[in-house]
Design an enzyme around this catalytic site. Structure first.
Site, PDB file in Angstrom:
ATOM      1  N   LYS A 231      60.567  22.865  48.311  1.00 25.67           N
ATOM      2  CA  LYS A 231      61.720  23.562  48.340  1.00 25.67           C
ATOM      3  C   LYS A 231      62.650  22.631  47.426  1.00 25.67           C
ATOM      4  O   LYS A 231      62.383  21.255  47.481  1.00 25.67           O
ATOM      5  CB  LYS A 231      62.298  23.939  49.668  1.00 25.67           C
ATOM      6  CG  LYS A 231      63.277  24.746  49.625  1.00 25.67           C
ATOM      7  CD  LYS A 231      62.481  26.403  49.753  1.00 25.67           C
ATOM      8  CE  LYS A 231      63.512  27.471  49.401  1.00 25.67           C
ATOM      9  NZ  LYS A 231      62.999  28.718  49.748  1.00 25.67           N
TER      10      LYS A 231
ATOM     11  N   ASP B  10      66.195  31.608  45.204  1.00 30.02           N
ATOM     12  CA  ASP B  10      66.340  31.426  46.575  1.00 30.02           C
ATOM     13  C   ASP B  10      67.772  31.780  46.470  1.00 30.02           C
ATOM     14  O   ASP B  10      68.496  32.230  45.541  1.00 30.02           O
ATOM     15  CB  ASP B  10      66.017  30.252  47.321  1.00 30.02           C
ATOM     16  CG  ASP B  10      66.090  30.423  48.787  1.00 30.02           C
ATOM     17  OD1 ASP B  10      65.099  30.781  49.515  1.00 30.02           O
ATOM     18  OD2 ASP B  10      67.209  30.005  49.397  1.00 30.02           O
TER      19      ASP B  10
HETATM   20  P1  NDP Z   1      70.991  35.568  47.574  1.00 31.45           P
HETATM   21  O1  NDP Z   1      71.817  34.638  47.060  1.00 31.45           O
HETATM   22  O2  NDP Z   1      70.650  36.978  46.684  1.00 31.45           O
HETATM   23  O3  NDP Z   1      71.815  36.450  48.767  1.00 31.45           O
HETATM   24  C1  NDP Z   1      72.174  35.937  49.832  1.00 31.45           C
HETATM   25  C2  NDP Z   1      73.199  36.808  50.842  1.00 31.45           C
HETATM   26  O4  NDP Z   1      73.321  36.360  51.908  1.00 31.45           O
HETATM   27  C3  NDP Z   1      74.436  37.092  50.198  1.00 31.45           C
HETATM   28  O5  NDP Z   1      74.687  38.143  50.549  1.00 31.45           O
HETATM   29  C4  NDP Z   1      75.320  36.092  50.964  1.00 31.45           C
HETATM   30  O6  NDP Z   1      76.649  36.194  51.064  1.00 31.45           O
HETATM   31  C5  NDP Z   1      74.755  35.901  52.199  1.00 31.45           C
HETATM   32  N1  NDP Z   1      75.035  34.676  52.867  1.00 31.45           N
HETATM   33  C6  NDP Z   1      74.756  33.529  52.511  1.00 31.45           C
HETATM   34  N2  NDP Z   1      75.113  32.581  53.318  1.00 31.45           N
HETATM   35  C7  NDP Z   1      75.686  33.277  54.262  1.00 31.45           C
HETATM   36  C8  NDP Z   1      76.249  32.851  55.383  1.00 31.45           C
HETATM   37  N3  NDP Z   1      76.422  31.536  55.576  1.00 31.45           N
HETATM   38  N4  NDP Z   1      76.808  34.037  56.199  1.00 31.45           N
HETATM   39  C9  NDP Z   1      76.610  35.110  55.934  1.00 31.45           C
HETATM   40  N5  NDP Z   1      76.146  35.454  54.788  1.00 31.45           N
HETATM   41  C10 NDP Z   1      75.576  34.486  54.062  1.00 31.45           C
HETATM   42  O7  NDP Z   1      69.846  35.062  48.159  1.00 31.45           O
HETATM   43  P2  NDP Z   1      68.344  35.815  48.750  1.00 31.45           P
HETATM   44  O8  NDP Z   1      68.681  37.350  49.005  1.00 31.45           O
HETATM   45  O9  NDP Z   1      67.300  35.663  47.548  1.00 31.45           O
HETATM   46  O10 NDP Z   1      68.058  35.032  50.083  1.00 31.45           O
HETATM   47  C11 NDP Z   1      68.418  35.377  51.395  1.00 31.45           C
HETATM   48  C12 NDP Z   1      67.565  34.881  52.398  1.00 31.45           C
HETATM   49  O11 NDP Z   1      66.169  35.225  52.052  1.00 31.45           O
HETATM   50  C13 NDP Z   1      67.431  33.381  52.384  1.00 31.45           C
HETATM   51  O12 NDP Z   1      67.371  32.880  53.650  1.00 31.45           O
HETATM   52  C14 NDP Z   1      66.269  33.133  51.409  1.00 31.45           C
HETATM   53  O13 NDP Z   1      65.810  31.851  51.777  1.00 31.45           O
HETATM   54  C15 NDP Z   1      65.330  33.989  52.020  1.00 31.45           C
HETATM   55  N6  NDP Z   1      64.144  34.419  51.070  1.00 31.45           N
HETATM   56  C16 NDP Z   1      64.202  34.437  49.886  1.00 31.45           C
HETATM   57  C17 NDP Z   1      63.343  35.012  48.958  1.00 31.45           C
HETATM   58  C18 NDP Z   1      63.508  35.411  47.540  1.00 31.45           C
HETATM   59  O14 NDP Z   1      62.589  35.630  46.795  1.00 31.45           O
HETATM   60  N7  NDP Z   1      64.779  35.652  47.055  1.00 31.45           N
HETATM   61  C19 NDP Z   1      61.976  35.003  49.465  1.00 31.45           C
HETATM   62  C20 NDP Z   1      61.947  34.864  50.956  1.00 31.45           C
HETATM   63  C21 NDP Z   1      63.001  34.522  51.518  1.00 31.45           C
HETATM   64  P3  NDP Z   1      77.863  35.687  50.123  1.00 31.45           P
HETATM   65  O15 NDP Z   1      77.770  36.092  48.743  1.00 31.45           O
HETATM   66  O16 NDP Z   1      79.075  35.751  50.934  1.00 31.45           O
HETATM   67  O17 NDP Z   1      77.497  34.179  49.994  1.00 31.45           O
HETATM   68  O1  2IT Z   2      61.782  31.487  50.620  1.00 34.56           O
HETATM   69  C1  2IT Z   2      60.876  31.679  49.812  1.00 34.56           C
HETATM   70  O2  2IT Z   2      59.865  32.198  50.190  1.00 34.56           O
HETATM   71  C2  2IT Z   2      61.309  31.858  48.312  1.00 34.56           C
HETATM   72  N1  2IT Z   2      62.671  31.678  48.179  1.00 34.56           N
HETATM   73  C3  2IT Z   2      60.538  32.263  47.333  1.00 34.56           C
HETATM   74  C4  2IT Z   2      59.573  31.245  46.785  1.00 34.56           C
HETATM   75  C5  2IT Z   2      59.008  31.389  45.501  1.00 34.56           C
HETATM   76  O3  2IT Z   2      58.291  30.480  45.078  1.00 34.56           O
HETATM   77  O4  2IT Z   2      58.692  32.550  45.049  1.00 34.56           O
END
Ligand code: NDP
Ligand code: 2IT
Length: 431
Positions: A114, A154
Site C-alpha cells: 500500500k 484508492d
Molecule cells: P474515493 O476517493 O473514490 O471515494 C471516497 C469516498 O469516501 C468519498 O465519497 C469521500 O468523501 C468518502 N470519505 C472519505 N473519507 C471520509 C471520511 N473521513 N468520512 C466520510 N466520508 C469519507 O475512494 P474509493 O471509493 O476508491 O475508496 C473507498 C473505500 O474503499 C476506501 O476504504 C478504500 O480503501 C476502499 N477500497 C477501494 C478500492 C478501489 O479499487 N478503489 C478497492 C477496495 C477497497 P469526501 O469526498 O468528502 O472525501
Molecule cells: O484496497 C484495495 O484493494 C485497493 N485499493 C485496490 C488495489 C489494487 O491494486 O487494485
C-alpha cells in the site's frame, strides 16, 4: 500478541487485533506457524520520500510520500495508492497488512502493499494534481514494475491520477510495462476495473444473502456510505438486482432519498463534476433530505454497505442498525466497521463481511489487468465481469466454509482470517 508496542499506530494496532483475535487455537498453537506469527506484522520494506511540487501560482509545496511493500510470499507486491490529508504510516500499515490476506483470497498470485501521500487533492486544479503525480512518481518509479510492485488507485486516486502517474512512470523509467493497474483503457487498462470493487461487494452480498437468509435484493432498502468509486458502482449493481439505495454520504453530508438515489445523476455529479453530495437535492424532483455525514447509520434500512473509509461505523452506529432491523452489513471500504461493531453484528446474527473478503473484487480485476498484459490479450467487459463473479463466489465459499468448520457460521472474520492466514503462512514457508 503484544499490541502495546503499536500504541502510537492505533489504526495498524486495530488491524493486528482483528487478525490475531480471530485466529483459531489450531493455528495459534501450531509450531509450524510460530515464527510466522512473530514476523508477519513487519513489512518487508517501507519506502518514504518527500514529494516536491509546484501549485498554479508557482508556489512550492512538499508532501510526504510512502510505499509499504509488506509481503510478497504470494506474488508481486500489489495494492493501491491513497491521496488524502489523513494519510500516515499507521493507516497505510493497516491497509497494507489487510492487502496481504485480501490478495491471497482472490486466488491470484499477488502479495500485499500500500502507499500514498498526505497530499489533499480537494480544491486542486487538474494541473496541480498532474504536477503532484509527476513529482510523486519521480520518487517512486525505481521501486515499482510489473514483476516487482504494481500500485493502483484508492481514496483520492482514480482514473485521472492513474493516467498522470502512468505517463510519469513511462517518462522517468523509459518502460511501458504493466506497472500500474486501474489504467484508463487507452493506456492498457482493463474493462470492468472501474466497476469491479462495487460490483464485487454486491456479488459477495448476493451469495451471502442466499446462503444465510435465503433471500435477495428485491425490495430491500439499502444504505451505501461514501460516494466515490466503490460506493457508486455498489449502488449501480444493488439497483440492477432490485434493491433501492436510500442514502449515501460524503465527509460533509448525507442524502436521504426514500424513493431511491438515481445512479446516473449521482455518477455524473461525483465522477464528471467532482461535486459535493448535497448538490444532488437540486438535481432531482424527488424528495431528498440533507443530513450530517454521521447521520447515515441512523436511517432505517435492510442492508448496509459501508464504502467510504476506515472506522466510519462504530458500536453506537451498529446498535442503531440492529435496532432498525438491518440484516446484512457488507464492507466495500477497508475496515469501515470497528471490531466492536463487527462483533455486535456477528453476535446478533446480522450477516457481516470483512472488507478483505467482500471488497477484493477491485484488486482481483487489477490482477486480471496484469494477466491480460502478460498474455497480450484484451478481454470483453462480459468476460472480465464473469471472472469477477466467479472470484467473489470462491471468496465467499472459502470464508463461509472455514467459519462453519470452526463452529461459528456467522463469523466471516474468523472464516476469512483463518483461511487466508494459513494460506499466506504456507506460501511463506515454501518460499
Ligand atoms: P474515493 O476517493 O473514490 O471515494 C471516497 C469516498 O469516501 C468519498 O465519497 C469521500 O468523501 C468518502 N470519505 C472519505 N473519507 C471520509 C471520511 N473521513 N468520512 C466520510 N466520508 C469519507 O475512494 P474509493 O471509493 O476508491 O475508496 C473507498 C473505500 O474503499 C476506501 O476504504 C478504500 O480503501 C476502499 N477500497 C477501494 C478500492 C478501489 O479499487 N478503489 C478497492 C477496495 C477497497 P469526501 O469526498 O468528502 O472525501
Ligand atoms: O484496497 C484495495 O484493494 C485497493 N485499493 C485496490 C488495489 C489494487 O491494486 O487494485
Amino acid at each position: 500478541m503484544d499490541y502495546s508496542k503499536y500504541k502510537d499506530q492505533p489504526e495498524f494496532q486495530a488491524a493486528l487485533r482483528e487478525m490475531f483475535s480471530s485466529l483459531d487455537d489450531s493455528v495459534l498453537n501450531n509450531p509450524r506457524y510460530a515464527s510466522i506469527l512473530e514476523t508477519i506484522e513487519e513489512p518487508d520494506r517501507i519506502i518514504t520520500f518527500d514529494v516536491n511540487w509546484v501549485d498554479d501560482k508557482g508556489e512550492k509545496h512538499t508532501n510526504k510520500g510512502y510505499r509499504i511493500q509488506f509481503n510478497n510470499a504470494n506474488g508481486v507486491y500489489k495494492g493501491g495508492l491513497r491521496f488524502h490529508k489523513s494519510v500516515n504510516l499507521s493507516i497505510l500499515k493497516l491497509l497494507g497488512f489487510e492487502q496481504i490476506f485480501k490478495n491471497y483470497l482472490t486466488t491470484l498470485p499477488m502479495g500485499g502493499a500500500k502507499g500514498g501521500s498526505d497530499f489533499d487533492p480537494k480544491g486542486k486544479s487538474d494541473n496541480e494534481v498532474k504536477n503532484f503525480c509527476y513529482a510523486f512518481m519521480k520518487e517512486l518509479y525505481p521501486y515499482i514494475g510489473v514483476d516487482l510492485d504494481v500500485p493502483a488507485g484508492d481514496i483520492g486516486v482514480g482514473g485521472r491520477e492513474i493516467r498522470y502517474l502512468y505517463e510519469a512512470y513511462k517518462q522517468y523509467s523509459g518502460k511501458s510495462d504493466c506497472s500500474l493497474t486501474g489504467k484508463p483503457l487507452d493506456l492498457g487498462g482493463s474493462l470492468c476495473r472501474t466497476e469491479a470493487t462495487g460490483y464485487g461487494v454486491t456479488y459477495f452480498a448476493r451469495g451471502a444473502l442466499k446462503t444465510y437468509k435465503d433471500t435477495n435484493f428485491k425490495g430491500k432498502k439499502v444504505i451505501v456510505s461514501g460516494s466515490g468509486n466503490v460506493a457508486l458502482y455498489c449502488l449501480k449493481k444493488v439497483v440492477d438486482y432490485g434493491g433501492t439505495v436510500i442514502a449515501m454520504n460524503d465527509s460533509d453530508n448525507t442524502i436521504y432519498a426514500p424513493n431511491g438515489i438515481d445512479f446516473e445523476t449521482i455518477r455524473a455529479l461525483k465522477e464528471d463534476r467532482r461535486g459535493r453530495i448535497k448538490e444532488y437535492k437540486d438535481l432531482v424532483k424527488d424528495e431528498v433530505e440533507v443530513l450530517g455525514s454521521k447521520d447515515i447509520w441512523s436511517i432505517k434500512c435492510d442492508l448496509a454497505f459501508p464504502c467510504a473509509t476506515q472506522f466510519e461505523l462504530d458500536e453506537e452506529a451498529a446498535k442503531r442498525l440492529i435496532a432498525n432491523g438491518c440484516i446484512g452489513v457488507f464492507e466495500g471500504a477497508n475496515m469501515p466497521c470497528t471490531l466492536e461493531a463487527a462483533n455486535l453484528f456477528i453476535a446478533n446474527k446480522v450477516i457481516y463481511s470483512p472488507g478483505k473478503a467482500s471488497n477484493a473484487g477491485g484488486v482481483a480485476v487489477s490482477g486480471l489487468e496484469i494477466e491480460q498484459y502478460k498474455l497480450g490479450e484484451k478481454w470483453s467487459f462480459e468476460e472480465v465481469d464473469l471472472k469477477l463473479k466467479h472470484i467473489m463466489k470462491t471468496i465467499f465459499k472459502n470464508c463461509y466454509d472455514t467459519a462453519k468448520r470452526l463452529g461459528d457460521e456467522y463469523n466471516l472474520i474468523k472464516g476469512a482470517n483463518n483461511y487466508a492466514f494459513v494460506g499466506v503462512a504456507e506460501k511463506m514457508l515454501n518460499k
